[in-house]
Design an enzyme around this catalytic site. Structure first.
Site, PDB file in Angstrom:
ATOM      1  N   CYS A   1       2.808   4.128   5.875  1.00 45.20           N
ATOM      2  CA  CYS A   1       3.796   4.628   6.834  1.00 45.20           C
ATOM      3  C   CYS A   1       5.200   4.310   6.328  1.00 45.20           C
ATOM      4  O   CYS A   1       6.086   3.930   7.095  1.00 45.20           O
ATOM      5  CB  CYS A   1       3.579   4.036   8.214  1.00 45.20           C
ATOM      6  SG  CYS A   1       3.519   2.233   8.244  1.00 45.20           S
TER       7      CYS A   1
ATOM      8  N   ASP B   1     -10.179 -10.571   3.223  1.00 44.16           N
ATOM      9  CA  ASP B   1      -8.995 -10.132   2.500  1.00 44.16           C
ATOM     10  C   ASP B   1      -9.387  -8.921   1.663  1.00 44.16           C
ATOM     11  O   ASP B   1     -10.368  -8.959   0.904  1.00 44.16           O
ATOM     12  CB  ASP B   1      -8.478 -11.259   1.613  1.00 44.16           C
ATOM     13  CG  ASP B   1      -7.137 -10.925   0.963  1.00 44.16           C
ATOM     14  OD1 ASP B   1      -6.667  -9.767   1.119  1.00 44.16           O
ATOM     15  OD2 ASP B   1      -6.559 -11.805   0.304  1.00 44.16           O
TER      16      ASP B   1
ATOM     17  N   ASP C   1      -5.274   2.237   4.389  1.00 43.89           N
ATOM     18  CA  ASP C   1      -3.978   2.354   5.046  1.00 43.89           C
ATOM     19  C   ASP C   1      -3.239   1.052   4.775  1.00 43.89           C
ATOM     20  O   ASP C   1      -3.311   0.098   5.549  1.00 43.89           O
ATOM     21  CB  ASP C   1      -4.159   2.612   6.543  1.00 43.89           C
ATOM     22  CG  ASP C   1      -2.843   2.856   7.257  1.00 43.89           C
ATOM     23  OD1 ASP C   1      -1.800   2.954   6.565  1.00 43.89           O
ATOM     24  OD2 ASP C   1      -2.844   2.945   8.500  1.00 43.89           O
TER      25      ASP C   1
END
Length: 652
Positions: free
Chosen positions: A532, A458, A475
């Site tokens: 994104c 994690d 990301d």
């Protein structure tokens, strides 16, 4: 029966005759070859050339069609000479300027042009008859040249009228007019003679025409005003909205209403309807956009806050179109030029991605599957979106460094960093999903990457596992509002709770990523945060939170294009350095919606409380004197806050 003895020569001649019958030639005798059957029928070149070349002294020969036309002309000429009236004479003084104008087009020349293709028909005809006809034609041409010209143009007139037209044509200017022009002038004169009009009538007609034009202009102005009044956009009434709710909507009419509404909003003071507010127009626009593009109210509201109305339409339209397929060249195994040539030979139409990338290629169309070519299986390239190249370029890992990719799946960014580092140093590719790590393992092996360690932790707890990296790439998982063209389900599946849940997770991850960076690194100490998503809650808000919680600062990303991040949004005010972040949109850059921020860590110490909060607390204490109860309660609140922070950090 006694055979006569034959000599050797006789036997040899018999054998030669037999060999000739058998298509065998005698090698000792050389037979002189003569012309064949077809060649004997044809005559020599001098005879053929004599037919083509015309002698100027000899009269010109005519074809069969030419002779027929010449006979008809001769007959017509004789008939005209019999009926012809005596020409009007003129004195010797006037002979110079009364002479008819010379013709530009000669009949002899025209006949030669028309009949040049039928010169080979002359062999079948009689020479004597042709000469007689030619002499008659020449005599007729000498006597009646003008009449023949009039016949050619189809404007046959009497000889006297033709002379008058010629005199007019050769007037003061000395112009030479064609017969059809002379006929037109004559017709014009006849019309003027038959229908003479006075100057007064002309003036009256001109006045009437001017009046008619003025009336037409007035009519056009009134019609235009009516059209403008009819085209003015009006908001639908409550009854019309109820009808639309029960009936099926026509998408074309909805799209037209969206255009009209955007036009009114862009020129609101001029085109708005009286008694209507801007919020009414915006609410109608929001409902129409949700209906036409299939978005839910929440996401459409977020997009309307981000973009102006005209740019919003472009963004929504861009989400309906798939982004171009892009690949990244693996420089560990090949060069972009060699890869492009190999794919072109397989029937792939491609181009370089852009000046900003040295390894990207855009695939327009292909006759073979891009993900199943021998070059792909050999690891010469990776299928990767153009936007995912940007964070690696911003991080710019160097050879020999230790780099952490906190959310590595499916491995595109990890392998790109490996090729930039030339398989030196160490890359730790981590991801919280064990299933997604399978794709990372496959791509690392296929692309020939040897400096990568893959682990499954994690990300929020990673500083307890390992730390001290020169550079970290995060990301972060997000709502996916920048990749709606890939996942249209985002249009209706996201709400406020999803955005806030993602933002909370991203804040935890970015703090853990900052804690994994070594601020004392000689070459690094950088963190690149990217998503994104295009929502402010997942981008600028998260980075601003990290600036307040850790000893980091924003630095330029090194990307030459992209839009600056928000420093203020609605009621929120962010750090001014957030303009160094970069936003990328589908309608502007033809790639997925993306956000990139680059942070530099300048201290490894973790501040206990932000300096801004301490200043605010001091200011509040000096402004309002506290009572004894408040004084007693304040330390407890501070102790509680410190205890909660201690519990928060104990998790890691």
């Amino acid at each position: 029966m006694v055979l006569e003895p034959k000599t050797v020569e006789g036997l040899y001649q018999d054998c030669c005759a037999e060999s000739v019958m058998g298509r065998k030639l005698d090698p000792t005798t050389k037979v002189k070859r003569g012309p064949g059957r077809k060649a004997r029928k044809q005559k020599g070149a001098e005879i053929e050339l004599a037919k083509i070349l015309v002698n100027e002294n000899e009269p010109k020969k005519l074809s069969s069609r030419g002779r027929k036309r010449a006979v008809k002309r001769a007959q017509g000429a004789t008939a005209r000479t019999e009926e012809k009236q005596p020409k009007k004479g003129f004195s010797d003084d006037n002979s110079e300027w009364l002479t008819p104008a010379t013709r530009k087009r000669k009949i002899d020349h025209s006949e030669g042009d028309e009949d040049s293709d039928s010169q080979w028909e002359q062999e079948e005809d009689d020479g004597d008859e042709v000469e007689d006809i030619e002499q008659g034609v020449k005599e007729q041409l000498e006597t009646d040249d003008d009449d023949d010209m009039v016949d050619d143009y189809g404007a046959m007139e009497d000889s006297s009228e033709g002379e008058e037209q010629e005199d007019e044509a050769a007037g003061s200017d000395g112009e030479e007019l064609l017969p059809i022009e002379r006929a037109a002038r004559k017709q014009k004169k006849r019309q003027e003679a038959t229908a003479p009009e006075s100057e007064d009538d002309d003036d009256d007609d001109e006045e009437e025409e001017e009046d008619e034009e003025e009336e037409e202009e007035e009519d056009q102005d009134t019609v235009q005003a009516n059209i403008d009044h009819m085209d003015r956009f009006k908001l639908p009434s409550a009854e019309e909205k109820d009808k639309e709710g029960h009936l099926l909507l026509d998408l074309q009419s909805v799209h037209q209403r969206i255009k009209d509404n955007v036009d009114v909003l862009s020129h609101f003071t001029e085109k708005r309807e009286e008694g209507r507010t801007r919020s009414e127009y915006l609410s109608l626009l929001k409902s129409d956009l949700c209906t036409y593009y299939s978005y839910n109210d929440f996401l459409m509201g977020c997009l309307m806050e981000l973009f102006p109305n005209a740019e919003l339409i472009d963004f929504l339209e861009a989400n309906e179109v798939q982004r171009p397929v892009t690949i990244r060249t693996n420089t560990l195994k090949t060069r972009r030029r060699d890869l492009a040539q190999a794919l072109i030979n397989r029937g792939v139409n491609l181009d370089p991605l852009g000046k900003w990338s040295k390894v990207g290629l855009v695939i327009f169309d292909s006759s073979v599957p891009i993900g199943a070519t021998p070059e792909y299986l050999a690891g010469h390239y990776m299928l990767q979106g153009a936007s995912s190249l940007l964070p690696v370029m911003a991080l710019s890992p160097q050879e020999g460094e230790s780099v952490l990719d906190m959310s590595a799946a499916p491995g595109g960014k990890t392998t790109y960093m490996a090729q930039l580092m030339r398989n030196t140093g160490v890359i730790v590719a981590n991801d919280a999903s064990a299933e997604r790590l399978k794709s990372v393992v496959g791509n690392v092996h296929r692309l020939g990457v040897t400096n990568t360690i893959i682990c499954n932790y994690d990300g929020r707890a990673f500083p307890k596992v390992m730390g001290g990296f020169d550079r970290v790439l995060l990301d972060a998982p997000c709502s996916g509002t920048g990749v709606i063209s890939k996942d249209p389900a985002v249009k209706t599946s996201k709400d406020t709770s999803d955005i806030l849940r993602s933002a909370h997770l991203q804040k935890e991850l970015i703090l853990a990523a900052i804690d994994s960076v070594n601020a004392d690194s000689q070459t690094g100490g950088y963190l690149v945060y990217c998503t994104c998503s295009i929502t402010v809650e997942e981008n600028e808000w998260v980075v601003d939170y990290a600036l307040r919680k850790r000893n980091v600062k924003l630095v330029p990303t090194g990307l030459d294009f992209g839009k600056e991040g928000f420093t203020r949004f609605k009621e929120r005010r962010f750090h001014p350095s957030l303009k160094l972040t970069r936003r990328f949109y589908p309608h502007s850059h033809n790639m997925d919606g993306f956000f990139v921020a680059k942070l530099k860590k300048f201290s490894n110490t973790i501040p206990t409380s932000p300096a801004v909060d301490e200043e605010n607390e001091k200011a509040s204490e000096t402004e309002t004197p506290a009572t004894s109860e408040e004084k007693n309660s304040k330390p407890e609140s501070k102790q509680q806050s410190k205890g909660s922070e201690q519990q928060y950090w104990n998790i890691f």
